[in-house]
Design a protein around this motif. Structure first.
Motif, PDB file in Angstrom:
ATOM      1  N   PHE A  82      12.732   6.476 -11.919  1.00 50.76           N
ATOM      2  CA  PHE A  82      11.646   7.154 -11.210  1.00 50.76           C
ATOM      3  C   PHE A  82      10.455   6.221 -11.197  1.00 50.76           C
ATOM      4  N   TYR A  83       9.919   5.984 -10.021  1.00 51.70           N
ATOM      5  CA  TYR A  83       8.801   5.048  -9.896  1.00 51.70           C
ATOM      6  C   TYR A  83       7.823   5.617  -8.885  1.00 51.70           C
ATOM      7  N   LEU A  84       6.585   5.788  -9.281  1.00 49.05           N
ATOM      8  CA  LEU A  84       5.553   6.341  -8.420  1.00 49.05           C
ATOM      9  C   LEU A  84       4.453   5.310  -8.231  1.00 49.05           C
ATOM     10  N   SER A  85       4.086   5.104  -6.993  1.00 49.81           N
ATOM     11  CA  SER A  85       3.024   4.166  -6.654  1.00 49.81           C
ATOM     12  C   SER A  85       2.092   4.864  -5.674  1.00 49.81           C
ATOM     13  N   ILE A  86       0.823   4.972  -6.037  1.00 47.77           N
ATOM     14  CA  ILE A  86      -0.141   5.678  -5.189  1.00 47.77           C
ATOM     15  C   ILE A  86      -1.428   4.859  -5.110  1.00 47.77           C
ATOM     16  N   ASN A  87      -2.053   4.859  -3.927  1.00 49.62           N
ATOM     17  CA  ASN A  87      -3.304   4.112  -3.762  1.00 49.62           C
ATOM     18  C   ASN A  87      -4.468   5.059  -3.476  1.00 49.62           C
ATOM     19  N   VAL A  88      -5.670   4.523  -3.413  1.00 49.66           N
ATOM     20  CA  VAL A  88      -6.890   5.316  -3.252  1.00 49.66           C
ATOM     21  C   VAL A  88      -6.904   6.021  -1.893  1.00 49.66           C
ATOM     22  N   ALA A  89      -6.463   5.355  -0.851  1.00 42.92           N
ATOM     23  CA  ALA A  89      -6.459   5.958   0.483  1.00 42.92           C
ATOM     24  C   ALA A  89      -5.538   7.178   0.520  1.00 42.92           C
ATOM     25  N   ILE A 106       0.404  11.201   3.039  1.00 42.41           N
ATOM     26  CA  ILE A 106       0.905  10.139   2.153  1.00 42.41           C
ATOM     27  C   ILE A 106       1.238   8.886   2.958  1.00 42.41           C
ATOM     28  N   LEU A 107       1.939   9.045   4.079  1.00 41.03           N
ATOM     29  CA  LEU A 107       2.322   7.883   4.885  1.00 41.03           C
ATOM     30  C   LEU A 107       1.116   7.209   5.531  1.00 41.03           C
ATOM     31  N   LEU A 108       0.183   7.994   6.052  1.00 37.22           N
ATOM     32  CA  LEU A 108      -1.009   7.423   6.661  1.00 37.22           C
ATOM     33  C   LEU A 108      -1.886   6.742   5.615  1.00 37.22           C
ATOM     34  N   GLY A 109      -1.973   7.321   4.418  1.00 36.80           N
ATOM     35  CA  GLY A 109      -2.733   6.704   3.339  1.00 36.80           C
ATOM     36  C   GLY A 109      -2.140   5.374   2.909  1.00 36.80           C
ATOM     37  N   ASP A 110      -0.817   5.306   2.872  1.00 37.14           N
ATOM     38  CA  ASP A 110      -0.166   4.037   2.532  1.00 37.14           C
ATOM     39  C   ASP A 110      -0.443   2.986   3.605  1.00 37.14           C
ATOM     40  N   PHE A 111      -0.376   3.386   4.851  1.00 37.70           N
ATOM     41  CA  PHE A 111      -0.646   2.460   5.954  1.00 37.70           C
ATOM     42  C   PHE A 111      -2.091   1.957   5.901  1.00 37.70           C
ATOM     43  N   ILE A 112      -3.039   2.864   5.714  1.00 42.62           N
ATOM     44  CA  ILE A 112      -4.453   2.478   5.646  1.00 42.62           C
ATOM     45  C   ILE A 112      -4.706   1.572   4.448  1.00 42.62           C
ATOM     46  N   GLY A 113      -4.105   1.889   3.304  1.00 39.77           N
ATOM     47  CA  GLY A 113      -4.279   1.062   2.111  1.00 39.77           C
ATOM     48  C   GLY A 113      -3.757  -0.345   2.289  1.00 39.77           C
ATOM     49  N   ARG A 114      -2.633  -0.483   2.961  1.00 35.71           N
ATOM     50  CA  ARG A 114      -2.067  -1.815   3.194  1.00 35.71           C
ATOM     51  C   ARG A 114      -2.875  -2.612   4.222  1.00 35.71           C
ATOM     52  N   MET A 115      -3.345  -1.934   5.271  1.00 37.27           N
ATOM     53  CA  MET A 115      -4.073  -2.623   6.328  1.00 37.27           C
ATOM     54  C   MET A 115      -5.473  -3.048   5.896  1.00 37.27           C
ATOM     55  N   THR A 116      -6.098  -2.315   4.993  1.00 38.24           N
ATOM     56  CA  THR A 116      -7.458  -2.652   4.579  1.00 38.24           C
ATOM     57  C   THR A 116      -7.485  -3.565   3.357  1.00 38.24           C
ATOM     58  N   GLY A 117      -6.333  -3.981   2.873  1.00 38.34           N
ATOM     59  CA  GLY A 117      -6.281  -4.852   1.700  1.00 38.34           C
ATOM     60  C   GLY A 117      -6.922  -6.211   1.922  1.00 38.34           C
ATOM     61  N   GLY A 118      -6.898  -6.715   3.147  1.00 46.06           N
ATOM     62  CA  GLY A 118      -7.470  -8.023   3.446  1.00 46.06           C
ATOM     63  C   GLY A 118      -8.942  -7.996   3.825  1.00 46.06           C
ATOM     64  N   ILE A 119      -9.490  -6.813   4.034  1.00 43.08           N
ATOM     65  CA  ILE A 119     -10.905  -6.678   4.410  1.00 43.08           C
ATOM     66  C   ILE A 119     -11.710  -6.479   3.137  1.00 43.08           C
ATOM     67  N   SER A 120     -12.658  -7.353   2.883  1.00 40.40           N
ATOM     68  CA  SER A 120     -13.361  -7.334   1.594  1.00 40.40           C
ATOM     69  C   SER A 120     -14.136  -6.040   1.359  1.00 40.40           C
ATOM     70  N   ALA A 121     -14.752  -5.469   2.378  1.00 38.24           N
ATOM     71  CA  ALA A 121     -15.546  -4.251   2.197  1.00 38.24           C
ATOM     72  C   ALA A 121     -14.669  -3.015   1.982  1.00 38.24           C
ATOM     73  N   LEU A 122     -13.437  -3.060   2.453  1.00 40.36           N
ATOM     74  CA  LEU A 122     -12.548  -1.897   2.349  1.00 40.36           C
ATOM     75  C   LEU A 122     -11.351  -2.121   1.429  1.00 40.36           C
ATOM     76  N   SER A 123     -11.335  -3.208   0.722  1.00 36.75           N
ATOM     77  CA  SER A 123     -10.169  -3.527  -0.103  1.00 36.75           C
ATOM     78  C   SER A 123      -9.953  -2.527  -1.228  1.00 36.75           C
ATOM     79  N   TRP A 124     -10.984  -1.786  -1.612  1.00 37.00           N
ATOM     80  CA  TRP A 124     -10.847  -0.797  -2.680  1.00 37.00           C
ATOM     81  C   TRP A 124      -9.911   0.348  -2.263  1.00 37.00           C
ATOM     82  N   LEU A 125      -9.718   0.561  -0.960  1.00 40.03           N
ATOM     83  CA  LEU A 125      -8.790   1.597  -0.507  1.00 40.03           C
ATOM     84  C   LEU A 125      -7.343   1.245  -0.828  1.00 40.03           C
TER      85      LEU A 125
END
Length: 89
Positions: A63-70, A17-36
């Motif tokens: 209760f608030y849940l936020s999840i990304n693709v990564a 979960i933590l690594l997925g959140d990190f990857i999702g935030r870091m790839t947000g600015g890259i156009s090819a990987l922004s879907w993560l």
């Protein structure tokens, strides 16, 4: 032995979960990987909790849940990695 397996399982899923959140935030600015970084959020926001006021007792629930693709991808990977990892313990 059971405590060790539980600890490894918890560590595996929390790290996914933590690594997925990190990857999702870091790839947000890259156009090819922004879907993560595509995120879906739902729940009762903590800033506006559901309040139950019984005059003597006031209970606030949120209760608030936020999840990304990564995170989803890494959680699926962790599920497949789960059984082979526990067999080695």
């Amino acid at each position: 032995m059971k405590f060790k397996k539980t600890l490894v399982t918890l560590l595996l899923f929390v790290s996914a979960i933590l690594l997925g959140d990190f990857i999702g935030r870091m790839t947000g600015g890259i156009s090819a990987l922004s879907w993560l970084g595509y995120t879906i959020s739902f729940g009762i926001p903590v800033s506006q909790p559901f309040v139950l006021d019984l005059s003597v007792l006031k209970l606030a629930l949120g209760f608030y849940l936020s999840i990304n693709v990564a995170q989803i991808i890494l959680l699926v990977f962790a599920i497949f990695l789960y059984k082979p990892l526990l067999k080695k313990l």
